[in-house]
Scaffold this motif. Structure first.
Motif, mmCIF file in Angstrom:
data_model
loop_
_atom_site.group_PDB
_atom_site.id
_atom_site.type_symbol
_atom_site.label_atom_id
_atom_site.label_comp_id
_atom_site.label_asym_id
_atom_site.label_seq_id
_atom_site.Cartn_x
_atom_site.Cartn_y
_atom_site.Cartn_z
ATOM 1 N N ASP A 1 -45.891 38.311 -75.960
ATOM 2 C CA ASP A 1 -45.897 37.514 -74.741
ATOM 3 C C ASP A 1 -47.120 37.890 -73.909
ATOM 4 O O ASP A 1 -47.150 38.947 -73.284
ATOM 5 N N LEU A 2 -48.130 37.036 -73.927
ATOM 6 C CA LEU A 2 -49.329 37.258 -73.124
ATOM 7 C C LEU A 2 -49.236 36.564 -71.775
ATOM 8 O O LEU A 2 -49.594 37.126 -70.754
ATOM 9 N N VAL A 3 -48.762 35.330 -71.783
ATOM 10 C CA VAL A 3 -48.715 34.529 -70.562
ATOM 11 C C VAL A 3 -47.846 35.198 -69.502
ATOM 12 O O VAL A 3 -48.189 35.187 -68.324
ATOM 13 N N GLY A 4 -46.759 35.820 -69.910
ATOM 14 C CA GLY A 4 -45.855 36.485 -68.974
ATOM 15 C C GLY A 4 -46.282 37.886 -68.578
ATOM 16 O O GLY A 4 -45.649 38.509 -67.731
ATOM 17 N N SER A 5 -47.346 38.382 -69.163
ATOM 18 C CA SER A 5 -47.804 39.737 -68.858
ATOM 19 C C SER A 5 -48.519 39.779 -67.511
ATOM 20 O O SER A 5 -49.422 38.981 -67.251
ATOM 21 N N PRO A 6 -48.148 40.738 -66.649
ATOM 22 C CA PRO A 6 -48.856 40.851 -65.369
ATOM 23 C C PRO A 6 -50.322 41.257 -65.542
ATOM 24 O O PRO A 6 -51.138 41.018 -64.667
ATOM 25 N N GLU A 7 -50.657 41.826 -66.683
ATOM 26 C CA GLU A 7 -52.027 42.270 -66.944
ATOM 27 C C GLU A 7 -52.967 41.121 -67.309
ATOM 28 O O GLU A 7 -54.182 41.314 -67.339
ATOM 29 N N ILE A 8 -52.425 39.933 -67.550
ATOM 30 C CA ILE A 8 -53.258 38.811 -67.991
ATOM 31 C C ILE A 8 -54.298 38.450 -66.929
ATOM 32 O O ILE A 8 -55.397 38.008 -67.253
ATOM 33 N N ALA A 9 -53.984 38.684 -65.665
ATOM 34 C CA ALA A 9 -54.922 38.371 -64.581
ATOM 35 C C ALA A 9 -56.186 39.225 -64.638
ATOM 36 O O ALA A 9 -57.225 38.834 -64.097
ATOM 37 N N ASP A 10 -56.119 40.375 -65.307
ATOM 38 C CA ASP A 10 -57.269 41.273 -65.408
ATOM 39 C C ASP A 10 -58.163 40.973 -66.605
ATOM 40 O O ASP A 10 -59.190 41.613 -66.780
ATOM 41 N N VAL A 11 -57.786 40.011 -67.431
ATOM 42 C CA VAL A 11 -58.538 39.689 -68.644
ATOM 43 C C VAL A 11 -59.674 38.730 -68.320
ATOM 44 O O VAL A 11 -59.449 37.658 -67.764
ATOM 45 N N SER A 12 -60.892 39.144 -68.656
ATOM 46 C CA SER A 12 -62.023 38.242 -68.471
ATOM 47 C C SER A 12 -62.846 38.073 -69.749
ATOM 48 O O SER A 12 -63.457 37.039 -69.954
ATOM 49 N N SER A 13 -62.838 39.085 -70.616
ATOM 50 C CA SER A 13 -63.639 39.017 -71.843
ATOM 51 C C SER A 13 -62.747 39.017 -73.087
ATOM 52 O O SER A 13 -61.547 39.280 -73.012
ATOM 53 N N VAL A 14 -63.359 38.737 -74.202
ATOM 54 C CA VAL A 14 -62.651 38.758 -75.477
ATOM 55 C C VAL A 14 -62.123 40.163 -75.752
ATOM 56 O O VAL A 14 -60.988 40.325 -76.210
ATOM 57 N N ASP A 15 -62.912 41.179 -75.458
ATOM 58 C CA ASP A 15 -62.455 42.557 -75.669
ATOM 59 C C ASP A 15 -61.277 42.912 -74.757
ATOM 60 O O ASP A 15 -60.371 43.623 -75.169
ATOM 61 N N ASP A 16 -61.295 42.416 -73.512
ATOM 62 C CA ASP A 16 -60.149 42.617 -72.619
ATOM 63 C C ASP A 16 -58.894 42.014 -73.233
ATOM 64 O O ASP A 16 -57.811 42.609 -73.196
ATOM 65 N N LEU A 17 -59.048 40.822 -73.788
ATOM 66 C CA LEU A 17 -57.911 40.130 -74.398
ATOM 67 C C LEU A 17 -57.401 40.889 -75.619
ATOM 68 O O LEU A 17 -56.200 41.046 -75.809
ATOM 69 N N TYR A 18 -58.320 41.408 -76.437
ATOM 70 C CA TYR A 18 -57.937 42.208 -77.604
ATOM 71 C C TYR A 18 -57.122 43.436 -77.166
ATOM 72 O O TYR A 18 -56.071 43.730 -77.742
ATOM 73 N N SER A 19 -57.588 44.121 -76.128
ATOM 74 C CA SER A 19 -56.871 45.305 -75.635
ATOM 75 C C SER A 19 -55.469 44.936 -75.160
ATOM 76 O O SER A 19 -54.506 45.663 -75.424
ATOM 77 N N LEU A 20 -55.339 43.818 -74.471
ATOM 78 C CA LEU A 20 -54.038 43.383 -74.002
ATOM 79 C C LEU A 20 -53.116 43.016 -75.168
ATOM 80 O O LEU A 20 -51.936 43.367 -75.159
ATOM 81 N N VAL A 21 -53.659 42.365 -76.179
ATOM 82 C CA VAL A 21 -52.853 42.032 -77.368
ATOM 83 C C VAL A 21 -52.317 43.307 -78.004
ATOM 84 O O VAL A 21 -51.132 43.397 -78.348
ATOM 85 N N LEU A 22 -53.158 44.322 -78.125
ATOM 86 C CA LEU A 22 -52.719 45.600 -78.699
ATOM 87 C C LEU A 22 -51.627 46.248 -77.854
ATOM 88 O O LEU A 22 -50.641 46.754 -78.382
ATOM 89 N N ARG A 23 -51.791 46.232 -76.527
ATOM 90 C CA ARG A 23 -50.772 46.806 -75.648
ATOM 91 C C ARG A 23 -49.453 46.049 -75.751
ATOM 92 O O ARG A 23 -48.376 46.656 -75.777
ATOM 93 N N CYS A 24 -49.527 44.736 -75.827
ATOM 94 C CA CYS A 24 -48.307 43.927 -75.964
ATOM 95 C C CYS A 24 -47.624 44.193 -77.298
ATOM 96 O O CYS A 24 -46.388 44.256 -77.368
ATOM 97 N N GLN A 25 -48.402 44.367 -78.355
ATOM 98 C CA GLN A 25 -47.820 44.690 -79.662
ATOM 99 C C GLN A 25 -47.143 46.039 -79.623
ATOM 100 O O GLN A 25 -46.043 46.207 -80.143
ATOM 101 N N THR A 26 -47.774 47.018 -79.009
ATOM 102 C CA THR A 26 -47.211 48.365 -78.918
ATOM 103 C C THR A 26 -45.908 48.331 -78.115
ATOM 104 O O THR A 26 -44.926 48.957 -78.495
ATOM 105 N N ALA A 27 -45.911 47.597 -77.009
ATOM 106 C CA ALA A 27 -44.709 47.500 -76.168
ATOM 107 C C ALA A 27 -43.580 46.809 -76.916
ATOM 108 O O ALA A 27 -42.406 47.130 -76.711
ATOM 109 N N ARG A 28 -43.908 45.854 -77.765
ATOM 110 C CA ARG A 28 -42.896 45.119 -78.534
ATOM 111 C C ARG A 28 -42.246 46.018 -79.578
ATOM 112 O O ARG A 28 -41.075 45.916 -79.858
#
Length: 103
Positions: free
Chosen positions: A75-102
């Motif tokens: 779940d990326l859209v529901g993540s409060p961290e999505i507002a901090d994503v501006s680059s592709v690398d930021d998005l990759y880091s968030l995907v990894l964090r969401c996977q780890t949390a899952r």
């Protein structure tokens, strides 16, 4: 059996936990999803910004996130961290964090 696998990259060999996505795999996924959304191929770089470099408007950015959610079962859209994503690398880091949390 090790819980890590070796992933070859263009520059070197790195160890990644099994089940996590590698950076190169993510970049390929981004290129496929981008082509699906924009109807044109693009060589995406980690430092590319979503709005300026990739020229994604808000609807296209949402479509990108939904496609990535489906690809990685997160779940990326529901993540409060999505507002901090501006680059592709930021998005990759968030995907990894969401996977780890899952997991």
């Amino acid at each position: 059996m090790s819980s890590y696998e070796t992933t070859e990259t263009r520059e070197d060999s790195v160890e990644e936990p099994l089940g996590s996505i590698g950076h190169e795999t993510f970049m390929i996924t981004m290129e496929v999803v981008y082509k699906k959304i924009k109807r044109e191929p693009r060589n995406i770089k980690p430092e590319d910004t979503l709005t300026k470099d990739l020229s994604l408007d808000s609807l296209e950015a949402l479509e990108l996130l939904v496609n990535l959610e489906q690809c990685y079962d997160i779940d990326l859209v529901g993540s409060p961290e999505i507002a901090d994503v501006s680059s592709v690398d930021d998005l990759y880091s968030l995907v990894l964090r969401c996977q780890t949390a899952r997991n």
